[in-house]
Write a protein that holds these residues in place. Structure first.
Motif, PDB file in Angstrom:
ATOM      1  N   ASP A  15      15.725  25.773 -17.058  1.00  0.00           N
ATOM      2  CA  ASP A  15      16.437  24.523 -17.248  1.00  0.00           C
ATOM      3  C   ASP A  15      17.284  24.473 -18.600  1.00  0.00           C
ATOM      4  O   ASP A  15      17.206  23.195 -19.055  1.00  0.00           O
ATOM      5  N   ASN A  16      17.728  25.541 -18.997  1.00  0.00           N
ATOM      6  CA  ASN A  16      18.378  25.468 -20.263  1.00  0.00           C
ATOM      7  C   ASN A  16      19.900  26.063 -20.324  1.00  0.00           C
ATOM      8  O   ASN A  16      19.914  27.163 -19.780  1.00  0.00           O
ATOM      9  N   LEU A  17      20.896  25.304 -20.165  1.00  0.00           N
ATOM     10  CA  LEU A  17      22.192  25.825 -20.051  1.00  0.00           C
ATOM     11  C   LEU A  17      22.439  27.172 -21.219  1.00  0.00           C
ATOM     12  O   LEU A  17      23.276  27.782 -20.603  1.00  0.00           O
ATOM     13  N   GLY A  18      22.027  26.787 -22.178  1.00  0.00           N
ATOM     14  CA  GLY A  18      21.917  28.118 -23.310  1.00  0.00           C
ATOM     15  C   GLY A  18      21.594  29.094 -22.694  1.00  0.00           C
ATOM     16  O   GLY A  18      22.104  30.309 -22.791  1.00  0.00           O
ATOM     17  N   GLU A  19      20.306  29.080 -22.195  1.00  0.00           N
ATOM     18  CA  GLU A  19      19.990  30.359 -21.697  1.00  0.00           C
ATOM     19  C   GLU A  19      20.520  31.019 -20.277  1.00  0.00           C
ATOM     20  O   GLU A  19      20.908  32.123 -20.000  1.00  0.00           O
ATOM     21  N   MET A  20      21.067  30.096 -19.506  1.00  0.00           N
ATOM     22  CA  MET A  20      21.717  30.347 -18.265  1.00  0.00           C
ATOM     23  C   MET A  20      23.031  31.119 -18.788  1.00  0.00           C
ATOM     24  O   MET A  20      23.259  32.167 -17.975  1.00  0.00           O
ATOM     25  N   VAL A  36      25.917  39.064 -14.550  1.00  0.00           N
ATOM     26  CA  VAL A  36      25.830  39.329 -12.884  1.00  0.00           C
ATOM     27  C   VAL A  36      24.681  39.888 -12.380  1.00  0.00           C
ATOM     28  O   VAL A  36      24.273  39.405 -11.105  1.00  0.00           O
ATOM     29  N   HIS A  37      24.470  41.039 -12.868  1.00  0.00           N
ATOM     30  CA  HIS A  37      23.176  41.634 -12.318  1.00  0.00           C
ATOM     31  C   HIS A  37      22.086  41.039 -12.245  1.00  0.00           C
ATOM     32  O   HIS A  37      21.460  40.789 -11.119  1.00  0.00           O
ATOM     33  N   GLN A  38      21.737  40.010 -13.153  1.00  0.00           N
ATOM     34  CA  GLN A  38      20.531  39.262 -13.183  1.00  0.00           C
ATOM     35  C   GLN A  38      20.615  37.942 -12.311  1.00  0.00           C
ATOM     36  O   GLN A  38      19.661  37.851 -11.477  1.00  0.00           O
ATOM     37  N   LEU A  39      21.873  37.487 -12.188  1.00  0.00           N
ATOM     38  CA  LEU A  39      21.897  36.479 -11.294  1.00  0.00           C
ATOM     39  C   LEU A  39      21.955  37.037  -9.573  1.00  0.00           C
ATOM     40  O   LEU A  39      21.371  36.241  -8.922  1.00  0.00           O
ATOM     41  N   LYS A  40      22.641  38.246  -9.524  1.00  0.00           N
ATOM     42  CA  LYS A  40      22.352  38.571  -8.137  1.00  0.00           C
ATOM     43  C   LYS A  40      20.868  38.967  -7.475  1.00  0.00           C
ATOM     44  O   LYS A  40      20.822  39.119  -6.401  1.00  0.00           O
ATOM     45  N   LYS A  41      20.035  38.874  -8.617  1.00  0.00           N
ATOM     46  CA  LYS A  41      18.545  38.927  -8.138  1.00  0.00           C
ATOM     47  C   LYS A  41      18.000  37.819  -7.400  1.00  0.00           C
ATOM     48  O   LYS A  41      16.934  38.046  -6.621  1.00  0.00           O
ATOM     49  N   ILE A  42      18.828  36.703  -7.612  1.00  0.00           N
ATOM     50  CA  ILE A  42      18.409  35.494  -6.653  1.00  0.00           C
ATOM     51  C   ILE A  42      18.802  35.556  -5.413  1.00  0.00           C
ATOM     52  O   ILE A  42      20.227  35.954  -5.170  1.00  0.00           O
ATOM     53  N   ILE A  88      27.986  38.477  -5.442  1.00  0.00           N
ATOM     54  CA  ILE A  88      28.887  38.722  -6.367  1.00  0.00           C
ATOM     55  C   ILE A  88      30.001  37.659  -6.893  1.00  0.00           C
ATOM     56  O   ILE A  88      30.288  37.198  -7.924  1.00  0.00           O
ATOM     57  N   ALA A  89      30.279  37.079  -5.642  1.00  0.00           N
ATOM     58  CA  ALA A  89      31.279  35.677  -5.827  1.00  0.00           C
ATOM     59  C   ALA A  89      30.716  34.756  -6.713  1.00  0.00           C
ATOM     60  O   ALA A  89      31.238  34.239  -7.699  1.00  0.00           O
ATOM     61  N   LYS A  90      29.567  34.475  -6.182  1.00  0.00           N
ATOM     62  CA  LYS A  90      28.774  33.063  -7.183  1.00  0.00           C
ATOM     63  C   LYS A  90      28.417  33.631  -8.336  1.00  0.00           C
ATOM     64  O   LYS A  90      28.390  32.904  -9.373  1.00  0.00           O
ATOM     65  N   ALA A  91      27.949  34.960  -8.601  1.00  0.00           N
ATOM     66  CA  ALA A  91      27.438  35.284  -9.913  1.00  0.00           C
ATOM     67  C   ALA A  91      28.468  35.352 -10.768  1.00  0.00           C
ATOM     68  O   ALA A  91      28.678  34.867 -12.067  1.00  0.00           O
ATOM     69  N   THR A  92      29.709  35.778 -10.429  1.00  0.00           N
ATOM     70  CA  THR A  92      30.949  35.734 -11.392  1.00  0.00           C
ATOM     71  C   THR A  92      31.449  34.655 -11.641  1.00  0.00           C
ATOM     72  O   THR A  92      31.975  34.306 -12.640  1.00  0.00           O
ATOM     73  N   THR A  93      31.519  33.568 -10.637  1.00  0.00           N
ATOM     74  CA  THR A  93      31.857  32.337 -10.917  1.00  0.00           C
ATOM     75  C   THR A  93      30.977  31.617 -11.984  1.00  0.00           C
ATOM     76  O   THR A  93      31.659  30.949 -13.017  1.00  0.00           O
ATOM     77  N   ILE A  94      29.711  31.597 -12.032  1.00  0.00           N
ATOM     78  CA  ILE A  94      28.823  31.205 -13.134  1.00  0.00           C
ATOM     79  C   ILE A  94      29.173  31.747 -14.350  1.00  0.00           C
ATOM     80  O   ILE A  94      29.338  30.980 -15.504  1.00  0.00           O
ATOM     81  N   VAL A  95      29.301  33.118 -14.432  1.00  0.00           N
ATOM     82  CA  VAL A  95      29.545  33.773 -15.874  1.00  0.00           C
ATOM     83  C   VAL A  95      30.779  33.379 -16.292  1.00  0.00           C
ATOM     84  O   VAL A  95      31.033  33.170 -17.464  1.00  0.00           O
ATOM     85  N   ALA A  96      31.706  33.219 -15.369  1.00  0.00           N
ATOM     86  CA  ALA A  96      33.036  32.898 -15.677  1.00  0.00           C
ATOM     87  C   ALA A  96      32.993  31.364 -16.428  1.00  0.00           C
ATOM     88  O   ALA A  96      33.789  31.148 -17.221  1.00  0.00           O
TER      89      ALA A  96
END
Length: 236
Positions: free
Chosen positions: A66-71, A76-82, A87-95
């Motif tokens: 629950d920490n935006l700094g940690e997020m 992308v690869h870590q996010l895709k484990k959820i 790929i679309a959601k992960a790249t949107t978050i990273v961007a």
């Protein structure tokens, strides 16, 4: 209040009350009325199977404690484990996280003069604060503390980096810089100068005196904050 959705009793966002829908809430009440999960849900656009976008956002935030700094550190690869994050959601978050970082960095980069350790820390923290590896940077200033250039001198590992003294002062002479501010990060989060940090700073101060170039400060940054070696009395 953030709406919590039980996956076993899933209700799609389109079927929520208008006041609870993230997009409508943002339009009607403004960004500040939304929780982190609701804002993230807007970026995600939709959920996955029995997860609404808000539920999926909550899951991503839990992964980040629950920490935006940690997020912002997730790739992308870590996010895709959820489950439900492709790929679309992960790249949107990273961007989005990168845009937030650049917005913060842009404010200080537009600043033409750096006069204090706090100014220097604000300049460098968006660049280095949550970096996983140590790197060493130099701000080249003229006599009026106007920023002439910012250069990354070296990139290292988790525990240190190698400094080329000759390279630092060659650049200073080329730029006609008369003052320098040094900065490096501590990925560990510990802001206290190490013995090596103190030795390196003294070495650079001595070298600078040969060229009549002053070391104003050496800033150490981490996601926790900053340490000004000048303010702490290591530079006189």
């Amino acid at each position: 209040m953030e709406m919590i959705v039980n996956p076993t009793n899933h209700v799609a966002i389109k079927d929520w009350a208008v006041d609870d829908k993230p997009r409508e809430k943002l339009i009607n009440k403004g960004c500040t009325a939304l929780s982190d999960a609701e804002l993230l849900a807007i970026l995600l656009n939709n959920g996955h199977k029995q997860k609404s976008a808000v539920s999926l956002a909550q899951e991503i935030l839990r992964l980040s404690s629950d920490n935006l700094g940690e997020m912002a550190k997730l790739n992308v690869h870590q996010l895709k484990k959820i489950q439900g994050v492709g790929i679309a959601k992960a790249t949107t978050i990273v961007a989005a996280m990168e845009l937030a970082r650049r917005r913060q960095a842009g404010y200080m980069h537009a600043k033409k003069t750096i006069r204090t350790g706090a100014d220097a820390a604000l300049y460098f923290k968006p660049i280095l604060g949550d970096a996983p590896y140590e790197s060493f940077h130099v701000l080249y200033l003229n006599h009026a503390c106007r920023v002439l250039e910012h250069r990354c001198i070296s990139n290292g590992g988790v525990a240190g980096t190698v400094i080329d003294v000759g390279h630092i002062f060659k650049a200073a002479i080329e730029l006609s810089a008369t003052q320098l501010i040094l900065c490096h990060n501590h990925p560990s989060g510990n802001l206290r100068p190490s013995t090596t940090d103190i030795h390196t700073t003294k070495k650079l101060i001595q070298a600078g005196s040969l060229f009549d170039i002053r070391i104003l400060d050496h800033i150490i940054v981490s996601e926790a904050g900053y340490c000004s070696m000048a303010e702490e009395g290591f530079i006189i």
